[in-house]
Motif scaffolding. Structure first.
Motif, PDB file in Angstrom:
ATOM      1  N   ARG A 201     -15.912  23.967  32.047  1.00 58.94           N
ATOM      2  CA  ARG A 201     -15.827  23.129  30.851  1.00 58.94           C
ATOM      3  C   ARG A 201     -17.024  23.362  29.933  1.00 58.94           C
ATOM      4  NH1 ARG A 201     -17.679  18.768  28.512  1.00 58.94           N
ATOM      5  NH2 ARG A 201     -19.273  18.495  30.116  1.00 58.94           N
ATOM      6  N   LEU A 202     -18.233  23.394  30.544  1.00 58.73           N
ATOM      7  CA  LEU A 202     -19.426  23.618  29.731  1.00 58.73           C
ATOM      8  C   LEU A 202     -19.394  25.002  29.089  1.00 58.73           C
ATOM      9  CD1 LEU A 202     -22.210  22.032  31.960  1.00 58.73           C
ATOM     10  CD2 LEU A 202     -21.346  21.176  29.772  1.00 58.73           C
ATOM     11  N   ALA A 203     -18.943  26.008  29.871  1.00 59.40           N
ATOM     12  CA  ALA A 203     -18.863  27.356  29.304  1.00 59.40           C
ATOM     13  C   ALA A 203     -17.900  27.389  28.129  1.00 59.40           C
ATOM     14  CB  ALA A 203     -18.421  28.347  30.382  1.00 59.40           C
ATOM     15  N   ARG A 204     -16.768  26.677  28.261  1.00 59.12           N
ATOM     16  CA  ARG A 204     -15.789  26.649  27.179  1.00 59.12           C
ATOM     17  C   ARG A 204     -16.369  25.937  25.956  1.00 59.12           C
ATOM     18  NH1 ARG A 204     -11.737  24.653  29.917  1.00 59.12           N
ATOM     19  NH2 ARG A 204     -11.964  22.496  29.248  1.00 59.12           N
ATOM     20  N   GLU A 205     -17.081  24.812  26.195  1.00 57.69           N
ATOM     21  CA  GLU A 205     -17.669  24.087  25.072  1.00 57.69           C
ATOM     22  C   GLU A 205     -18.736  24.927  24.380  1.00 57.69           C
ATOM     23  OE1 GLU A 205     -16.825  21.315  23.758  1.00 57.69           O
ATOM     24  OE2 GLU A 205     -15.306  20.698  25.211  1.00 57.69           O
ATOM     25  N   ILE A 206     -19.570  25.614  25.169  1.00 61.38           N
ATOM     26  CA  ILE A 206     -20.622  26.446  24.572  1.00 61.38           C
ATOM     27  C   ILE A 206     -20.006  27.588  23.777  1.00 61.38           C
ATOM     28  CG2 ILE A 206     -22.488  28.063  25.128  1.00 61.38           C
ATOM     29  CD1 ILE A 206     -23.197  26.201  27.462  1.00 61.38           C
ATOM     30  N   VAL A 296      -2.852  13.102   9.841  1.00 61.86           N
ATOM     31  CA  VAL A 296      -2.117  12.652  11.028  1.00 61.86           C
ATOM     32  C   VAL A 296      -3.073  11.846  11.906  1.00 61.86           C
ATOM     33  CG1 VAL A 296      -0.533  14.612  10.985  1.00 61.86           C
ATOM     34  CG2 VAL A 296      -2.633  14.751  12.331  1.00 61.86           C
ATOM     35  N   LEU A 297      -2.510  10.867  12.586  1.00 64.57           N
ATOM     36  CA  LEU A 297      -3.293  10.044  13.498  1.00 64.57           C
ATOM     37  C   LEU A 297      -3.064  10.512  14.925  1.00 64.57           C
ATOM     38  CD1 LEU A 297      -2.755   6.453  12.029  1.00 64.57           C
ATOM     39  CD2 LEU A 297      -4.705   7.998  11.709  1.00 64.57           C
ATOM     40  N   CYS A 298      -4.148  10.726  15.645  1.00 67.64           N
ATOM     41  CA  CYS A 298      -4.067  11.117  17.049  1.00 67.64           C
ATOM     42  C   CYS A 298      -5.367  10.722  17.723  1.00 67.64           C
ATOM     43  CB  CYS A 298      -3.797  12.614  17.195  1.00 67.64           C
ATOM     44  SG  CYS A 298      -4.886  13.669  16.220  1.00 67.64           S
ATOM     45  N   ASP A 299      -5.390  10.789  19.030  1.00 69.88           N
ATOM     46  CA  ASP A 299      -6.579  10.322  19.747  1.00 69.88           C
ATOM     47  C   ASP A 299      -7.726  11.327  19.623  1.00 69.88           C
ATOM     48  OD1 ASP A 299      -6.352  12.343  21.823  1.00 69.88           O
ATOM     49  OD2 ASP A 299      -4.685  11.173  22.602  1.00 69.88           O
ATOM     50  N   GLN A 300      -8.897  10.903  20.086  1.00 71.65           N
ATOM     51  CA  GLN A 300     -10.104  11.692  19.912  1.00 71.65           C
ATOM     52  C   GLN A 300     -10.020  13.046  20.605  1.00 71.65           C
ATOM     53  OE1 GLN A 300     -12.481  11.210  17.965  1.00 71.65           O
ATOM     54  NE2 GLN A 300     -14.475  11.863  18.746  1.00 71.65           N
ATOM     55  N   GLN A 301      -9.509  13.076  21.833  1.00 70.21           N
ATOM     56  CA  GLN A 301      -9.438  14.346  22.560  1.00 70.21           C
ATOM     57  C   GLN A 301      -8.500  15.325  21.860  1.00 70.21           C
ATOM     58  OE1 GLN A 301     -11.345  15.282  25.110  1.00 70.21           O
ATOM     59  NE2 GLN A 301     -12.401  13.336  24.827  1.00 70.21           N
ATOM     60  N   THR A 302      -7.410  14.823  21.313  1.00 69.02           N
ATOM     61  CA  THR A 302      -6.483  15.691  20.588  1.00 69.02           C
ATOM     62  C   THR A 302      -7.147  16.233  19.325  1.00 69.02           C
ATOM     63  OG1 THR A 302      -4.579  14.453  21.431  1.00 69.02           O
ATOM     64  CG2 THR A 302      -4.232  15.809  19.477  1.00 69.02           C
ATOM     65  N   ARG A 303      -7.883  15.392  18.600  1.00 66.22           N
ATOM     66  CA  ARG A 303      -8.578  15.851  17.392  1.00 66.22           C
ATOM     67  C   ARG A 303      -9.594  16.940  17.723  1.00 66.22           C
ATOM     68  NH1 ARG A 303      -8.295  10.233  16.189  1.00 66.22           N
ATOM     69  NH2 ARG A 303     -10.437   9.856  16.868  1.00 66.22           N
ATOM     70  N   ILE A 304     -10.334  16.723  18.826  1.00 66.21           N
ATOM     71  CA  ILE A 304     -11.320  17.740  19.218  1.00 66.21           C
ATOM     72  C   ILE A 304     -10.623  19.046  19.581  1.00 66.21           C
ATOM     73  CG2 ILE A 304     -13.029  18.344  20.979  1.00 66.21           C
ATOM     74  CD1 ILE A 304     -13.818  15.399  21.073  1.00 66.21           C
ATOM     75  N   LYS A 363      -6.463  26.510  28.276  1.00 63.42           N
ATOM     76  CA  LYS A 363      -6.863  25.490  29.245  1.00 63.42           C
ATOM     77  C   LYS A 363      -7.117  24.150  28.555  1.00 63.42           C
ATOM     78  CE  LYS A 363      -8.869  28.608  32.686  1.00 63.42           C
ATOM     79  NZ  LYS A 363     -10.111  29.026  33.389  1.00 63.42           N
ATOM     80  N   ARG A 364      -7.767  24.198  27.408  1.00 65.88           N
ATOM     81  CA  ARG A 364      -8.073  22.954  26.700  1.00 65.88           C
ATOM     82  C   ARG A 364      -6.782  22.232  26.305  1.00 65.88           C
ATOM     83  NH1 ARG A 364     -12.518  21.157  23.981  1.00 65.88           N
ATOM     84  NH2 ARG A 364     -13.571  23.182  24.061  1.00 65.88           N
ATOM     85  N   VAL A 365      -5.822  22.980  25.781  1.00 66.41           N
ATOM     86  CA  VAL A 365      -4.553  22.388  25.368  1.00 66.41           C
ATOM     87  C   VAL A 365      -3.761  21.917  26.590  1.00 66.41           C
ATOM     88  CG1 VAL A 365      -2.336  22.865  24.266  1.00 66.41           C
ATOM     89  CG2 VAL A 365      -4.451  23.692  23.218  1.00 66.41           C
ATOM     90  N   ALA A 366      -3.761  22.722  27.652  1.00 62.54           N
ATOM     91  CA  ALA A 366      -3.015  22.351  28.863  1.00 62.54           C
ATOM     92  C   ALA A 366      -3.583  21.089  29.495  1.00 62.54           C
ATOM     93  CB  ALA A 366      -3.035  23.500  29.867  1.00 62.54           C
ATOM     94  N   GLU A 367      -4.890  20.893  29.459  1.00 58.43           N
ATOM     95  CA  GLU A 367      -5.505  19.693  30.029  1.00 58.43           C
ATOM     96  C   GLU A 367      -4.995  18.424  29.355  1.00 58.43           C
ATOM     97  OE1 GLU A 367      -9.665  20.296  29.663  1.00 58.43           O
ATOM     98  OE2 GLU A 367      -9.811  21.651  31.400  1.00 58.43           O
ATOM     99  N   LEU A 368      -4.556  18.530  28.122  1.00 56.56           N
ATOM    100  CA  LEU A 368      -4.031  17.382  27.384  1.00 56.56           C
ATOM    101  C   LEU A 368      -2.511  17.306  27.457  1.00 56.56           C
ATOM    102  CD1 LEU A 368      -6.303  17.530  24.201  1.00 56.56           C
ATOM    103  CD2 LEU A 368      -6.608  16.147  26.264  1.00 56.56           C
ATOM    104  N   GLY A 369      -1.893  18.168  28.283  1.00 55.33           N
ATOM    105  CA  GLY A 369      -0.446  18.152  28.427  1.00 55.33           C
ATOM    106  C   GLY A 369       0.288  18.921  27.352  1.00 55.33           C
ATOM    107  N   LEU A 385       0.043  28.919  17.849  1.00 59.09           N
ATOM    108  CA  LEU A 385       0.685  27.608  17.704  1.00 59.09           C
ATOM    109  C   LEU A 385       0.236  26.708  18.852  1.00 59.09           C
ATOM    110  CD1 LEU A 385       2.719  25.711  16.303  1.00 59.09           C
ATOM    111  CD2 LEU A 385       4.490  26.659  17.828  1.00 59.09           C
ATOM    112  N   ALA A 386      -0.458  25.620  18.514  1.00 59.67           N
ATOM    113  CA  ALA A 386      -0.896  24.631  19.499  1.00 59.67           C
ATOM    114  C   ALA A 386      -0.069  23.371  19.323  1.00 59.67           C
ATOM    115  CB  ALA A 386      -2.378  24.316  19.334  1.00 59.67           C
ATOM    116  N   ALA A 387       0.642  22.974  20.371  1.00 56.63           N
ATOM    117  CA  ALA A 387       1.447  21.749  20.347  1.00 56.63           C
ATOM    118  C   ALA A 387       0.895  20.781  21.368  1.00 56.63           C
ATOM    119  CB  ALA A 387       2.914  22.065  20.667  1.00 56.63           C
TER     120      ALA A 387
END
Length: 394
Positions: A201-206, A296-304, A363-369, A385-387
């Protein structure tokens, strides 16, 4: 032989309690009471008193098994003495001894104690039965033989049962030890897995924040150096972009080390944030950027996630695509929000690409379903395309 702690009768199955109590009362106490009713007064009263004593003793041990004052061993001595004494009375016999035998093996502290206590009861019963029949000239009686056989059978059965219980307890202990060891290994594996996931996770964020920012700073610095003497106004704009990018990297670094809240986005501002990112990209690269970014309105993790996917896609366009135009579309559906980023660059073979950036986005998108789809081929540009699900947010 290992000593076994005194049994707690609360651990016996309730059905066993009830059935044994019925057997003991109806086949042990009741016949003795009925048999003693026709005895002379002194013997009758003594027999009834003994039966009352052992009946109350058993009820006490049975009903108050956890009370520290109630100890099974004293009761068993009373039971042995009472059973032996009953054999001396006209209405007594070996039946009460035989029916009472299980109590010695259930309540005694060890097989040795059970053997001694039941042996004392057997000796008293045998002596009482023999003495009573000796008045008729019979020194070896049926009751005496029955008592000896019952005592021997009790030792055999009790020892076998105790040994079986010891083996079961040993197996249970081994299984418990193995279970604890397995649980410990599993917990350690979970800790290691958690550490690996945290490092990823840290590697992905960096990669998605600091590394991309430093790459932008390097490109801008090189461009500024090349135009320092010939285009001072452009150089000034590039230096300003370098400063802004450095400040953003500093803010992201504070987020990563935990000294600042993980934000970067205010509630409901994903479109504005994406637009600022696209404007900076267009200014830094000179590429044409087309965007449709409804709010569009969405939660914080989705916005990030949407922001990180945009940053990574734009970084790939800058480094690899050789494109002239980039299009970004944000759309909200009933159950998901979609972000589409396309370019008219050189494209690539998706199956042959194993870069950290694309894997990190997936991975980031999959973690949010959600699901990330990358479509590209050499010479045809690239479409990302990210859904992501919106979790019912309106």
């Amino acid at each position: 032989m290992n000593q076994r702690p005194p049994a707690d009768s609360r651990s016996w199955p309730p059905t066993l309690h009830r059935w044994y109590a019925l057997v003991w009362v109806f086949l042990g106490l009741a016949p003795s009471v009925i048999g003693g009713l026709n005895d002379p007064a002194p013997q009758r009263y003594i027999a009834l008193a003994l039966l009352v004593v052992i009946g109350l003793g058993y009820a006490t041990v049975r009903c108050l098994p956890g009370n520290p004052v109630v100890r099974p061993t004293p009761y068993l001595w009373v039971l042995a003495a009472a059973v032996g004494a009953m054999a001396w009375l006209p209405g007594g016999g070996a039946a009460l001894f035989i029916v009472s035998l299980p109590q010695f093996w259930i309540l005694a502290a060890s097989p040795r104690a059970a053997t001694v206590l039941s042996g004392a009861a057997a000796a008293g019963t045998f002596a009482g039965s023999t003495e009573w029949q000796a008045e008729s000239g019979e020194f070896v009686t049926g009751n005496g033989v029955f008592t000896v056989i019952g005592y021997a059978a009790g030792i055999l059965i009790g020892t076998l049962v105790h040994r079986s219980m010891e083996e079961s307890e040993a197996r249970a202990l081994r299984l418990s030890t193995e279970l604890e060891r397995t649980q410990s290994q599993l917990a350690e594996a979970h800790r290691r897995q958690g550490a690996v996931e945290e490092r990823e996770r840290l590697a992905r964020e960096i990669h998605d924040t600091l590394a991309q920012g430093f790459a932008s700073i390097i490109v801008l610095a090189e461009a500024a150096r090349s135009t320092l003497d010939t285009e001072p106004d452009r150089t000034a704009r590039q230096l300003l972009s370098i400063e802004q990018t450095a400040r953003e990297n500093f803010a992201e670094a504070r987020v990563l080390v935990g000294s600042a809240p993980q934000s970067g986005l205010t509630p409901g501002s994903v479109a504005a944030t994406l637009r600022r990112t696209l404007d900076r990209f267009a200014e830094d690269t000179g590429l044409t950027v087309l965007a449709e970014l409804p709010e569009v309105l969405c939660d914080q993790q989705t916005r990030i996630a949407l922001l990180r996917c945009t940053q990574e896609s734009l970084a790939n366009v800058r480094k690899h695509a050789g494109a002239s135009t980039v299009s970004v579309f944000l759309d909200r559906h009933a159950d998901r929000v979609e972000l589409e980023i396309t370019d008219d660059g050189r494209g690539f073979v998706v199956e042959e690409s194993h870069g950290f950036g694309l894997d990190g986005m997936r991975k980031r998108v999959a973690e949010l379903g959600g699901e990330l789809t990358v479509t590209s081929s050499p010479g045809d540009g690239t479409r990302v395309l990210a859904a992501l699900p919106t979790n019912g947010q309106e």
